[in-house]
Design an enzyme around this catalytic site. Structure first.
Site, PDB file in Angstrom:
ATOM      1  N   CYS A  87      11.519  -2.906   0.059  1.00  0.00           N
ATOM      2  CA  CYS A  87      12.086  -2.612  -1.268  1.00  0.00           C
ATOM      3  C   CYS A  87      11.236  -3.164  -2.404  1.00  0.00           C
ATOM      4  O   CYS A  87      11.364  -2.702  -3.540  1.00  0.00           O
ATOM      5  CB  CYS A  87      13.477  -3.222  -1.398  1.00  0.00           C
ATOM      6  SG  CYS A  87      14.578  -2.920  -0.033  1.00  0.00           S
TER       7      CYS A  87
HETATM    8  O1  KQY Z   1      17.110  -2.962  -1.559  1.00  0.00           O
HETATM    9  C1  KQY Z   1      16.738  -2.418  -2.510  1.00  0.00           C
HETATM   10  N1  KQY Z   1      16.027  -1.343  -2.404  1.00  0.00           N
HETATM   11  C2  KQY Z   1      17.056  -2.858  -3.866  1.00  0.00           C
HETATM   12  C3  KQY Z   1      18.209  -3.718  -3.969  1.00  0.00           C
HETATM   13  C4  KQY Z   1      18.530  -3.990  -5.385  1.00  0.00           C
HETATM   14  C5  KQY Z   1      19.326  -5.153  -5.538  1.00  0.00           C
HETATM   15  C6  KQY Z   1      19.613  -5.527  -6.949  1.00  0.00           C
HETATM   16  N2  KQY Z   1      20.388  -6.694  -6.962  1.00  0.00           N
END
Ligand code: KQY
Length: 373
Positions: free
Chosen positions: A356
């Site tokens: 992510c």
């Molecule tokens: O896992 C993700 N792709 C993003 C998570 C975003 C979390 C914001 N608190």
């Protein structure tokens, strides 16, 4: 000058490559917001720096940093990392950054999707997200890459392609009315066909239990080769993840990809449940409009959230007995790549993991030639 294109990648002969195809580099954003990251984001910054260092062993890394953090980040990051100034709301470049596409001639372009912080004003994770929404455009400006800018909300973590015409996605995320309420399943599939240049969309109903992204596929099930996927798994039938993973396993077993292949599914056993401690929760600033962190909340811990770099896999570890078997499985699945384990808990506390916070840029022939000159 880089152009904004009103055509589509499919019409122009561009496609999203698989992550294992060669990269010119990797992009990241620097964490700093104290309402998502504990202790003013200092532990998260060390974790991001460790991820960046691990990836630099395989490919160049650029970390984008706000003006106020530039000097700090430059000091903390590996000298091999390029640091550039860029404003953002948080640090999830997989989701707010561009998706790169390539042509057979090796030209690279970008897709600058719209971003609404995983659900907008209704059930998004923070407000505002205006600076995150500019990250895709800014990265493509740096790279002088022409870009497509569809009026379509999409996070990079919600799709996974094999580079040969197939994309995986979850209904929980892409069909969620908090993303593109004006489009039905057929309309969303058409956008994926047109922009990723795929022929088959393989749907799974849900992602990882309690994943705050609404079940991103990149934390749950990903291609590791054409015709092969890894699926987060548990043998514990009492765990809520069991029913989700077992259902996905059954569906995947009867699917065919765009080339007509059936899928080989590798079960990647999840770690033990990871819960936020009272101390960790207390160290996050509470701000209205941002998803709160509460002691005892279970996080969406998964080994599937790894990054595929040139000659490297960078995977999250959780100080768990399952870390080593997960590392071994990925080493077997990616024989040409060394698997580096980086502690994932601090990143997970922010709501995601290594995949992510990274965004690969494919190596086009033009950049290849530029680099050789
Ligand atoms: O896992 C993700 N792709 C993003 C998570 C975003 C979390 C914001 N608190």
């Amino acid at each position: 000058m880089a152009k904004i294109l009103s055509t589509t990648p499919r019409a122009d002969g561009f496609r999203m490559p698989a992550e294992w195809e060669p990269h010119s580099g990797c992009w990241m954003l620097w964490p700093e917001r104290s309402d998502n990251w504990r202790r003013g984001a200092k532990p998260a910054q060390h974790a991001f720096a460790a991820v960046a260092s691990a990836i630099t062993e395989g490919e160049p890394v650029t970390v984008c940093v706000s003006p106020g953090q530039y000097v700090i980040a430059r000091e903390m990051l590996d000298p091999a990392v390029r640091v550039v100034e860029m404003t953002s709301n948080d640090s999830w470049i997989r989701d707010c950054g561009p998706t790169f596409v390539v042509s057979d001639e090796g030209v690279v372009r970008g897709i600058d999707w719209k971003f609404n912080a995983w659900g907008g004003l209704g059930d998004g994770l923070y407000f505002p997200w205006d600076q995150d929404d500019l990250v895709g455009e800014k990265v493509l400006e740096y790279e002088r890459d022409d870009r497509y800018a569809p009026d379509f909300i999409l996070e990079g973590g919600s799709i996974d392609v094999d580079g040969e015409g197939t994309v995986l996605a979850t209904e929980e995320c892409l069909l969620n009315p908090n993303r593109n309420p004006n489009l039905d399943r057929a309309g969303i599939e058409q956008m994926l066909r047109d922009y990723l240049n795929v022929d088959s969309v393989l749907w799974l109903p849900k992602g990882v239990h309690l994943d705050e992204t609404d079940g991103h596929i990149d934390n749950f099930c990903r291609f590791v080769a054409p015709g092969e996927v890894v699926l987060t798994w548990t043998d514990d039938t009492a765990d809520p993840q069991y029913a989700i993973s077992a259902d996905a396993f059954e569906r995947l077993a009867s699917m065919r990809d765009a080339k007509g292949r059936s899928l080989k599914v590798h079960k990647l056993h999840q770690p033990r449940p990871v819960l936020i401690t009272a101390e960790e929760a207390a160290d996050v600033d509470h701000v209205p409009g941002t998803l709160p962190r509460q002691a005892g909340d279970r996080l969406a811990a998964s080994y599937v959230n790894f990054y595929i770099a040139n000659e490297r896999i960078v995977m999250p570890g959780y100080d768990d007995p399952r870390d080593l078997p997960a590392q071994q499985m990925l080493a077997d699945l990616f024989p040409g790549r060394r698997v580096t384990v980086v502690p994932g808990r601090e990143i997970l506390l922010g709501g995601g993991n290594i995949h992510c916070i990274t965004q690969q840029e494919p190596l086009g022939k033009i950049k290849r030639a530029r680099r050789a000159a």
